[in-house]
Write an enzyme that holds these catalytic residues in place. Structure first.
Site, PDB file in Angstrom:
ATOM      1  N   GLU A  74       0.943  -1.215   0.010  1.00  0.00           N
ATOM      2  CA  GLU A  74       0.166  -0.239   0.097  1.00  0.00           C
ATOM      3  C   GLU A  74       0.873   1.330  -0.067  1.00  0.00           C
ATOM      4  O   GLU A  74       0.458   2.292  -0.676  1.00  0.00           O
ATOM      5  CB  GLU A  74      -0.888   0.206   1.242  1.00  0.00           C
ATOM      6  CG  GLU A  74      -1.883  -1.186   1.222  1.00  0.00           C
ATOM      7  CD  GLU A  74      -2.835  -1.454   0.012  1.00  0.00           C
ATOM      8  OE1 GLU A  74      -2.633  -0.532  -0.802  1.00  0.00           O
ATOM      9  OE2 GLU A  74      -3.160  -2.691  -0.382  1.00  0.00           O
ATOM     10  N   HIS A 128      -5.410  -6.865 -10.598  1.00  0.00           N
ATOM     11  CA  HIS A 128      -4.914  -8.083  -9.693  1.00  0.00           C
ATOM     12  C   HIS A 128      -4.661  -9.300 -10.224  1.00  0.00           C
ATOM     13  O   HIS A 128      -4.145 -10.171  -9.603  1.00  0.00           O
ATOM     14  CB  HIS A 128      -5.913  -8.163  -8.383  1.00  0.00           C
ATOM     15  CG  HIS A 128      -5.830  -6.885  -7.503  1.00  0.00           C
ATOM     16  ND1 HIS A 128      -6.723  -5.719  -7.845  1.00  0.00           N
ATOM     17  CD2 HIS A 128      -4.937  -6.390  -6.368  1.00  0.00           C
ATOM     18  CE1 HIS A 128      -6.687  -4.904  -6.834  1.00  0.00           C
ATOM     19  NE2 HIS A 128      -5.354  -5.117  -6.055  1.00  0.00           N
TER      20      HIS A 128
END
Lengths: 356, 100
Positions: free
Chosen positions: A173, A275
């Site tokens: 992140e 993803h």
């Protein structure tokens, strides 16, 4: 690093006064946006070493500057308003609340990796405060970068455990933040898959660096520590290796990540499979790491970092990433390294020697 | 009312789904779900900006023969989503990824 901060970076952050949003968002000049941002920070926040009044923090407790500055907030199961209740700032000792202390420590480990290995002072190279909000929402089994901070869910305890448990997630992140201050790769389709892949690569590199594990010793998968009892029979969420992370699972079936261009998944889900198709560049990185050996942070991760933050533009393709990483490898580490990178991309079906 | 929720994307990118018939719920929960769904549909999509790794929540509502579909980023409309998710999220089960 060049600052390509987006105009819309603050659009979900309701706590920022309109005049600041205008200052940040309306200026054509990235430097102006950054200065405005820093000025407001300096006037509304306190250094983390001081006793602070949470009501004055408004999301960040320290002004951007040199050095590490971490802040952790607690959403206490709420979804709004971010960032939540202040729990821990830089130089404070552990507060003995797992999610808070894990987020704090993992932010520090990731900061240390970027500073020591990449020579980057925080996410923007200028000491950007690392803000985390933990316990976001009701049974949220996820973590995300909201343009300002890392937001962690605590899971439901059945499918997912608290996402603060994973160093690789924290580094992933924060790496979205690093990208937002550099190449600012788009988050859709093939470019989005590169964006996701870079964050996975940095995530696993931070993990290996922190644990001191070599390429040969390392676990090349992500997410095992997040899986709750209902998914105890799943080895990991995804893997960098050619094999799938899970196969013929009674609920999940088989890991959908491709590891070669012939298996590229065209979908409108997940912003065009960001993803999913990240499996292809992830596997290329794995092959590079295997070829170069040693520790991933010695050469492989540095090649990826340099190419993704300083060479690629925001609409880059897999082929451009292949060209960029091979070129950086050759420049920084010689012909042999360049060849190893080129061969890795060829092995996943991307030709690194043809300019698109 | 029947409500189907499919969650996809997010860091883990596992697909989760539940299908609930409100007639099978306690009356007070069914009423809360109905009210929360109406509030959510009124809230609209909202701007999600530069969020990375946010999960996507897709709803299919069936009531009185009418089917309504809605798609939200998990950071959009947090107040309205929260009400619905407090009822539905514990019911989510993992399913295989479907590209279409």
């Amino acid at each position: 690093m060049p600052d390509h901060r987006h105009e819309d970076r603050c659009c979900i952050c309701g706590f920022i006064p309109p005049y600041l949003v205008e200052s940040l968002a309306d200026s054509e000049d990235a430097r102006v946006r950054k200065v405005a941002f820093a000025t407001l920070e300096a006037t509304t926040t306190a250094r983390a070493t001081r006793l602070v009044n949470p009501s004055q923090l408004l999301g960040r407790s320290v002004a951007p500057g040199q050095g590490r500055s971490r802040v952790v907030y607690d959403m206490e199961g709420r979804s709004m308003p971010l960032p939540g209740t202040l729990r821990r700032t830089e130089y404070q000792s552990a507060v003995l609340q797992d999610e808070v202390d894990e987020a704090f420590e993992n932010a520090g480990r990731t900061y240390e990796f970027y500073r020591s290995v990449m020579g980057l002072d925080s996410l923007d190279g200028g000491g950007f405060p690392i803000v985390s909000s933990v316990n976001f929402g009701f049974q949220v089994g996820n973590a995300f970068w909201d343009g300002e901070r890392i937001v962690y869910g605590a899971g439901d305890g059945n499918l997912f455990l608290p996402f603060t448990r994973s160093l690789a997630v924290a580094a992933h992140e924060m790496s979205h933040g690093v990208l937002s201050f550099s190449s600012d790769l788009d988050y859709e389709g093939e470019t989005g898959a590169l964006n996701e892949s870079f964050c996975d690569v940095m995530g696993i590199s931070v993990e290996q660096y922190t644990n001191g594990t070599s390429v040969a010793e390392a676990r090349w998968s992500l997410g095992a520590e997040l899986l709750g009892p209902a998914l105890a029979d799943v080895e990991a969420i995804r893997t960098f290796e050619a094999r799938p992370a899970f196969k013929d699972h009674p609920n999940l079936s088989t890991d959908p990540q491709p590891k070669h261009m012939r298996d590229y998944v065209f979908t409108d889900k997940d912003r065009g499979g960001v993803h999913i198709n990240s499996g292809i560049p992830n596997h290329a990185f794995y092959l590079v790491a295997q070829a170069l050996g040693g520790n991933v942070w010695d050469r492989s991760a540095r090649i990826w970092f340099e190419a993704f933050t300083n060479v690629l533009n925001r609409r880059a393709s897999f082929q451009q990433a292949a060209l960029a990483t091979a070129s950086v490898a050759r420049q920084k580490f010689g012909e042999e390294a360049g060849l190893a990178v080129s061969n890795a991309w060829r092995a996943v079906g991307v030709q690194p020697d043809v300019r698109p | 009312m029947r409500v189907e929720l499919t969650q996809s994307g997010g860091w883990a990118n596992l697909t989760l789904r539940c299908l609930v018939d409100s007639s099978s719920l306690p009356a007070d929960v069914a009423a809360e779900l109905d009210d929360a769904v109406q509030a959510l549909l009124s809230a609209g999509m909202g701007q999600v900006g530069r969020v990375r790794d946010a999960a996507v929540l897709e709803f299919k509502f069936e009531k009185g023969g009418k089917v309504t579909r809605a798609r939200f980023d998990e950071t959009a409309a947090p107040k309205e989503l929260d009400r619905v998710l407090r009822i539905l999220r514990p019911l989510l089960k993992p399913i295989p990824f479907q590209a279409d």
